[in-house]
Motif scaffolding. Structure first.
Motif, short mmCIF file in Angstrom:
data_model
loop_
_atom_site.label_atom_id
_atom_site.label_comp_id
_atom_site.label_asym_id
_atom_site.label_seq_id
_atom_site.Cartn_x
_atom_site.Cartn_y
_atom_site.Cartn_z
N THR A 178 0.65 -1.33 0.07
CA THR A 178 -0.13 0.07 0.09
C THR A 178 0.85 1.08 0.11
OG1 THR A 178 -1.68 -1.29 1.20
CG2 THR A 178 -1.83 1.35 1.24
N GLY A 179 0.63 2.25 -0.72
CA GLY A 179 1.39 3.40 -0.82
C GLY A 179 1.87 3.54 -2.25
N ASP A 180 2.68 4.91 -2.33
CA ASP A 180 3.22 5.26 -3.51
C ASP A 180 4.56 4.30 -3.68
OD1 ASP A 180 5.20 6.54 -5.08
OD2 ASP A 180 3.67 8.03 -5.25
N PRO A 181 4.47 3.88 -4.70
CA PRO A 181 5.82 2.71 -5.07
C PRO A 181 7.14 3.29 -4.93
CG PRO A 181 4.28 2.73 -6.87
CD PRO A 181 3.92 3.81 -6.19
N ARG A 253 -2.30 1.11 -9.17
CA ARG A 253 -2.53 0.14 -10.40
C ARG A 253 -2.80 -1.14 -9.81
NH1 ARG A 253 3.16 2.05 -12.98
NH2 ARG A 253 2.43 3.68 -14.35
N ILE A 254 -3.18 -2.18 -10.75
CA ILE A 254 -3.47 -3.50 -10.34
C ILE A 254 -2.70 -4.52 -11.23
CG2 ILE A 254 -5.60 -3.81 -11.66
CD1 ILE A 254 -6.67 -5.38 -9.51
N ALA A 255 -2.09 -5.42 -11.12
CA ALA A 255 -1.32 -6.29 -11.91
C ALA A 255 -1.96 -7.12 -12.77
CB ALA A 255 -0.26 -7.05 -11.13
N ARG A 256 -3.21 -6.72 -13.10
CA ARG A 256 -4.10 -7.72 -13.87
C ARG A 256 -4.66 -6.98 -15.17
NH1 ARG A 256 -8.31 -8.95 -11.33
NH2 ARG A 256 -8.07 -8.04 -9.62
N PHE A 257 -4.70 -5.59 -14.92
CA PHE A 257 -5.28 -4.42 -15.99
C PHE A 257 -4.55 -3.44 -16.39
CE2 PHE A 257 -9.52 -5.75 -13.43
CZ PHE A 257 -9.68 -6.83 -14.30
N SER A 258 -4.54 -3.13 -17.45
CA SER A 258 -3.67 -1.88 -17.75
C SER A 258 -4.60 -1.41 -19.05
CB SER A 258 -2.44 -1.86 -18.31
OG SER A 258 -1.47 -0.61 -18.28
N PRO A 259 -4.86 0.10 -18.82
CA PRO A 259 -4.90 0.92 -18.01
C PRO A 259 -5.82 0.69 -16.75
CG PRO A 259 -6.34 1.96 -19.37
CD PRO A 259 -5.79 0.79 -20.05
N PHE A 260 -5.33 1.02 -15.53
CA PHE A 260 -5.98 0.98 -14.19
C PHE A 260 -5.33 1.92 -13.29
CE2 PHE A 260 -7.60 -0.53 -10.38
CZ PHE A 260 -8.67 -1.17 -10.75
N GLY A 268 -8.67 18.38 -11.78
CA GLY A 268 -8.50 17.48 -10.43
C GLY A 268 -8.15 16.03 -11.13
N ALA A 269 -8.40 14.88 -10.54
CA ALA A 269 -7.94 13.68 -11.03
C ALA A 269 -9.03 12.75 -11.06
CB ALA A 269 -6.93 13.03 -10.21
N VAL A 270 -8.93 11.73 -11.86
CA VAL A 270 -9.81 10.82 -12.08
C VAL A 270 -9.45 9.48 -12.04
CG1 VAL A 270 -9.68 11.14 -14.73
CG2 VAL A 270 -11.97 10.32 -13.69
N ALA A 271 -10.36 8.63 -11.92
CA ALA A 271 -9.90 7.07 -11.95
C ALA A 271 -10.54 6.33 -13.18
CB ALA A 271 -10.59 6.26 -10.56
N ILE A 272 -9.62 5.55 -13.78
CA ILE A 272 -9.94 5.16 -15.00
C ILE A 272 -9.61 3.59 -15.07
CG2 ILE A 272 -9.80 5.03 -17.62
CD1 ILE A 272 -9.56 8.07 -17.37
N GLY A 273 -10.38 2.60 -15.35
CA GLY A 273 -9.70 1.27 -15.70
C GLY A 273 -10.42 0.54 -17.02
N TRP A 303 1.68 -7.19 -22.34
CA TRP A 303 2.59 -6.13 -22.32
C TRP A 303 2.47 -4.77 -21.68
CZ3 TRP A 303 2.61 -1.29 -24.47
CH2 TRP A 303 3.98 -0.55 -24.98
N ARG A 304 1.03 -4.66 -21.70
CA ARG A 304 0.35 -3.33 -21.32
C ARG A 304 0.72 -3.23 -19.67
NH1 ARG A 304 -4.30 -4.13 -24.28
NH2 ARG A 304 -5.41 -4.38 -22.29
N ILE A 305 0.59 -4.47 -19.08
CA ILE A 305 1.00 -4.61 -17.44
C ILE A 305 2.18 -4.17 -17.39
CG2 ILE A 305 0.59 -6.11 -15.69
CD1 ILE A 305 -1.88 -7.31 -16.88
N GLU A 306 3.14 -5.00 -17.99
CA GLU A 306 4.50 -4.85 -17.97
C GLU A 306 5.03 -3.48 -17.97
OE1 GLU A 306 7.10 -8.50 -18.60
OE2 GLU A 306 5.75 -8.68 -20.31
N ASN A 307 4.36 -2.65 -19.05
CA ASN A 307 4.78 -1.30 -19.44
C ASN A 307 3.64 -0.49 -19.26
OD1 ASN A 307 7.44 -1.85 -21.52
ND2 ASN A 307 5.85 -3.59 -21.78
N ASN A 308 3.36 -0.37 -17.85
CA ASN A 308 2.01 0.54 -17.59
C ASN A 308 2.63 1.95 -17.77
OD1 ASN A 308 -0.23 -0.75 -16.13
ND2 ASN A 308 1.03 -1.73 -14.72
N GLU A 309 3.67 2.31 -17.45
CA GLU A 309 4.04 3.65 -17.58
C GLU A 309 3.66 4.09 -18.75
OE1 GLU A 309 7.59 1.36 -18.83
OE2 GLU A 309 6.18 1.22 -17.06
N LYS A 310 3.90 3.26 -20.12
CA LYS A 310 3.76 4.09 -21.51
C LYS A 310 2.29 4.02 -21.78
CE LYS A 310 7.92 1.67 -23.15
NZ LYS A 310 8.59 0.74 -24.17
#
Length: 424
Positions: A178-181, A253-260, A268-273, A303-310
């Motif tokens: 839990t928390g910022d990586p 993030r979650i290690a099953r979906f991307s983007p999430f 402000g900010a918004v959550a998208i999955g 690939w998307r999960i492994e490359n979440n930042e992209k």
């Protein structure tokens, strides 16, 4: 069959309370046990909380407080009561009893004979010292359902360790994920392991009540805060993250979906999955990134999960160009999961919760017509039964006469003598 007892008066219209006729003795303190018995009271059980006459419920005089002058960390008037007490004792009855005195022990055994359920969250070993352990009480009432909530359970090498929510979140790995990586491990904002253990305890009690219809016998329910929290954490394959090259702390993030993730918008900010390839395809169309539909990388979930930042860079660039309301409107239209990041003030004003009666002001017995701080409403909605939190909160010892004289048939003289002796 559940024995005949004074029925709960809580009801909604003509619907009966779902646990009408069930009597619960509540020996618990702080949150895990009181959470379980709060749920039982919300479903109509008669919950009798038993406090030590020398100290009472520790949350009764614990900050922060609510009273005639509002909320504060300092107790400014005798009418100021702990907010936690006002939330956790709704719909319960309050009596006092010294379990350490022989006379108090005898009174408890009389109460046990009239009870269906007992809930306690003493440290392992305490109930045996007090001679109120399950084996002792089962001999008095074989139908008793005895629920014990502890930090680590009634068995195992760490069963005797004292635990609060913070320690359990640390011990089970919750803080490590839990928390910022890039930051430090963190607990969740709320006391999650306490609340989850109380919820599991309530479910176990309901299951034991159901089985008692078949067997006629009660049983011991061993609830470990650590076990309960772990059972929810390990839906994710965290032990495999090292093999997958993933950090255990993924932030939002979650290690099953991307983007999430959460993304910055203009205001402000918004959550998208995007949980499926179909969702991702629709999102690419909405973002005007049809060029990525032919990309073997971006169309590969792994690939998307492994490359979440992209992936986040693509979604983040799009989200940053418009306000939250526009983003949500466009994604809602395409049935893509999204939502605003609400502050607590926003949550209080959220119409969805208002319609479902999920935020209710507590009522102090000193200020019955004044709306106090907000507490959660009952989270389950039954079509054929009432399940609501009665806002009425008991004062300490308020129900001594009712329980001891009416239920146990003690004379006024006996009650007075026990009170003078410090037993009640």
């Amino acid at each position: 069959m559940i024995s005949e007892k004074t029925p709960s008066t809580t009801s909604v219209g003509e619907k009966p309370p779902i646990l009408r006729g069930v009597r619960v003795l509540d020996l618990s303190r702080f949150l895990s046990g009181p959470q379980a018995t709060l749920f039982l009271a919300g479903m109509g059980a008669e919950v009798i909380k038993i406090d030590d006459p020398r100290g009472g419920d520790p949350t009764f005089t614990a900050p922060p407080y609510f009273g005639p002058r509002g909320v504060a960390f300092d107790r400014r008037t005798p009418e100021d009561l702990g907010i936690a007490y006002l939330k956790r004792t709704r719909g319960k009855k309050s009596i006092s009893l010294d379990l350490k005195k022989p006379e108090g022990h005898e009174v408890l055994l009389k109460l046990v004979r009239e009870a269906d359920v007992l809930v306690e969250n003493f440290k392992v070993g305490v109930t045996a010292k007090l001679k109120i352990d399950y084996a002792t009480l089962r001999a008095v009432n074989p139908r008793l359902i005895y629920c014990s909530i502890t930090g680590y359970g009634a068995t195992g090498p760490e069963r005797h360790r004292k635990a609060f929510d913070l320690m359990v979140q640390a011990a089970t790995g919750m803080m490590s994920i839990t928390g910022d990586p890039a930051g430090q491990p963190s607990k969740t904002g709320a006391s999650l392991s306490d609340g989850i253990a109380g919820t599991f305890a309530m479910a176990g009690i309901l299951g034991a009540l159901y089985q008692r219809h078949e067997t006629g016998l009660g049983q011991f329910i061993d609830v470990s805060m650590a076990d309960c929290l772990l059972s929810l954490i390990f839906d994710e394959p965290f032990e495999c993250y090292g093999d997958l090259g993933l950090a255990h702390r993924q932030g939002n993030r979650i290690a099953r979906f991307s983007p999430f993730n959460t993304y910055q918008a203009l205001d402000g900010a918004v959550a998208i999955g995007a949980g499926t390839t179909a969702d991702w395809t629709k999102l690419l169309h909405i973002m005007g990134r049809e060029d990525l539909l032919n990309s073997p990388e971006f169309m590969n979930p792994g690939w998307r999960i492994e490359n979440n930042e992209k992936v986040d860079a693509v979604v983040g660039k799009w989200a940053a160009s418009m306000p939250i309301e526009t983003i949500i409107a466009r994604l809602d239209e395409a049935d893509i999961a999204c939502g605003p990041i609400r502050t607590i003030d926003d949550v209080v004003a959220w119409d969805q919760l208002r319609v479902r009666d999920m935020l209710q002001p507590v009522r102090s017995p000193h200020l019955p017509t004044t709306a106090g701080p907000l507490a959660a409403g009952f989270p389950l909605k039954f079509s054929e039964a009432a399940a609501v939190h009665d806002p009425q909160v008991p004062m300490p010892r308020e129900h001594n006469a009712e329980i001891y004289e009416t239920l146990l048939k003690l004379s006024k003289e006996e009650v007075a003598s026990l009170t003078e002796g410090g037993v009640l």
